[in-house]
Scaffold this active site. Sequence first.
Site, PDB file in Angstrom:
ATOM      1  N   LYS A  63       1.877  -2.786   6.373  1.00 34.73           N
ATOM      2  CA  LYS A  63       2.250  -2.685   4.955  1.00 34.73           C
ATOM      3  C   LYS A  63       3.731  -2.318   4.810  1.00 34.73           C
ATOM      4  O   LYS A  63       4.384  -2.716   3.840  1.00 34.73           O
ATOM      5  CB  LYS A  63       1.345  -1.686   4.236  1.00 34.73           C
ATOM      6  CG  LYS A  63      -0.110  -2.162   4.144  1.00 34.73           C
ATOM      7  CD  LYS A  63      -0.227  -3.500   3.422  1.00 34.73           C
ATOM      8  CE  LYS A  63      -1.664  -3.942   3.219  1.00 34.73           C
ATOM      9  NZ  LYS A  63      -1.805  -5.159   2.415  1.00 34.73           N
ATOM     10  N   SER A 109       0.841  -1.203   0.000  1.00 37.30           N
ATOM     11  CA  SER A 109       0.000   0.000   0.000  1.00 37.30           C
ATOM     12  C   SER A 109       0.870   1.245   0.000  1.00 37.30           C
ATOM     13  O   SER A 109       2.011   1.213   0.486  1.00 37.30           O
ATOM     14  CB  SER A 109      -0.875   0.014   1.265  1.00 37.30           C
ATOM     15  OG  SER A 109      -1.578   1.238   1.363  1.00 37.30           O
ATOM     16  N   TYR A 137      -2.194  -0.517  10.645  1.00 36.43           N
ATOM     17  CA  TYR A 137      -2.333  -0.948   9.242  1.00 36.43           C
ATOM     18  C   TYR A 137      -1.118  -0.478   8.439  1.00 36.43           C
ATOM     19  O   TYR A 137      -0.502  -1.249   7.715  1.00 36.43           O
ATOM     20  CB  TYR A 137      -3.625  -0.380   8.630  1.00 36.43           C
ATOM     21  CG  TYR A 137      -3.723  -0.648   7.126  1.00 36.43           C
ATOM     22  CD1 TYR A 137      -4.110  -1.896   6.646  1.00 36.43           C
ATOM     23  CD2 TYR A 137      -3.394   0.343   6.194  1.00 36.43           C
ATOM     24  CE1 TYR A 137      -4.165  -2.143   5.271  1.00 36.43           C
ATOM     25  CE2 TYR A 137      -3.450   0.101   4.827  1.00 36.43           C
ATOM     26  CZ  TYR A 137      -3.834  -1.140   4.373  1.00 36.43           C
ATOM     27  OH  TYR A 137      -3.879  -1.385   3.015  1.00 36.43           O
TER      28      TYR A 137
END
Length: 248
Positions: free
Chosen positions: A156, A139, A152
Amino acid sequence: MRLDGKSAIVTGGASGFGAGIVRKFASEGAKVLIADLNIELANALAVELGESVQATRTNVTARGDVKAMADAALAAFGQIDILVNNAGTTHLPAPMDEISEEDFDRVLAVNCKSVFLTAQEIVPHMKRRRAGAILNVASTAAVSPRPRLSWYNASKGWMTNATRGMAIELAPEGVRVNAINPVAGETPLLKMFMGEDTPEVRAKFLSTIPLGRFSTPADMGNAACYLCSDEASMVTGVCLEVDGGRCI
Ligand SMILES: NC(=O)c1ccc[n+]([C@@H]2O[C@H](COP(=O)([O-])OP(=O)(O)OC[C@H]3O[C@@H](n4cnc5c(N)ncnc54)[C@H](O)[C@@H]3O)[C@@H](O)[C@H]2O)c1
């Protein structure tokens, strides 16, 4: 037919970016196994795309499921040329000190442990054949983290670091490992990143994307197809932004 003769596994391939990758791979001649928790959606896509696409119910955080996924691909195709680690999830946006331990464990299991488990089951097969392409769907969060999505983002960042580490270790074995870094895209997960899907929040997200639109599953399918095809045979360890300029 840029993937003619290749066989691929796409985790989380029933929805969103994964489904875009499955569609593109199938249209370029690959045989594809969709490995997804949501078997109804996975089966529906497999039926729509025809006999070159199959589906299996897989929880990518469970070693037994990942082994069964690899066995199913080998039984169906005889070999695994391409592995796309796409299944992923997030916690809702919140201050980092308010996110529950359960959410942290879930995000790290789906986004990180899955890459470890698929490597354990599939890398030995690729090493034996001295061939293979692995693609991790990371991401822009790995490069340019947004506030309130800290754990999160970190998952990534783990994934892009793992991509480069895997690439350098597996290069002498003939196996390439790359990643794509999508920007916010039109998938069911987008709502979770935004917290609430209102015109105001959408406009805020869009204002950070110079090309002026959200990414699409087709954008990810196109990038994935290049990186997993022999056209990219000299490309490994790359984490490619597919982000409309967001990370400039
Ligand atoms: N949508 C975005 O804005 C965006 C941006 C950057 C990166 N990503 C990443 O792209 C990837 C795909 O996300 P998406 O937006 O297409 O989401 P999505 O929710 O549309 O699709 C994710 C798929 O993964 C499956 N899945 C979830 N947990 C699983 C598990 N434990 N085992 C097997 N399958 C599981 C779901 O059933 C679903 O089919 C994720 O890794 C996500 O982090 C998404």
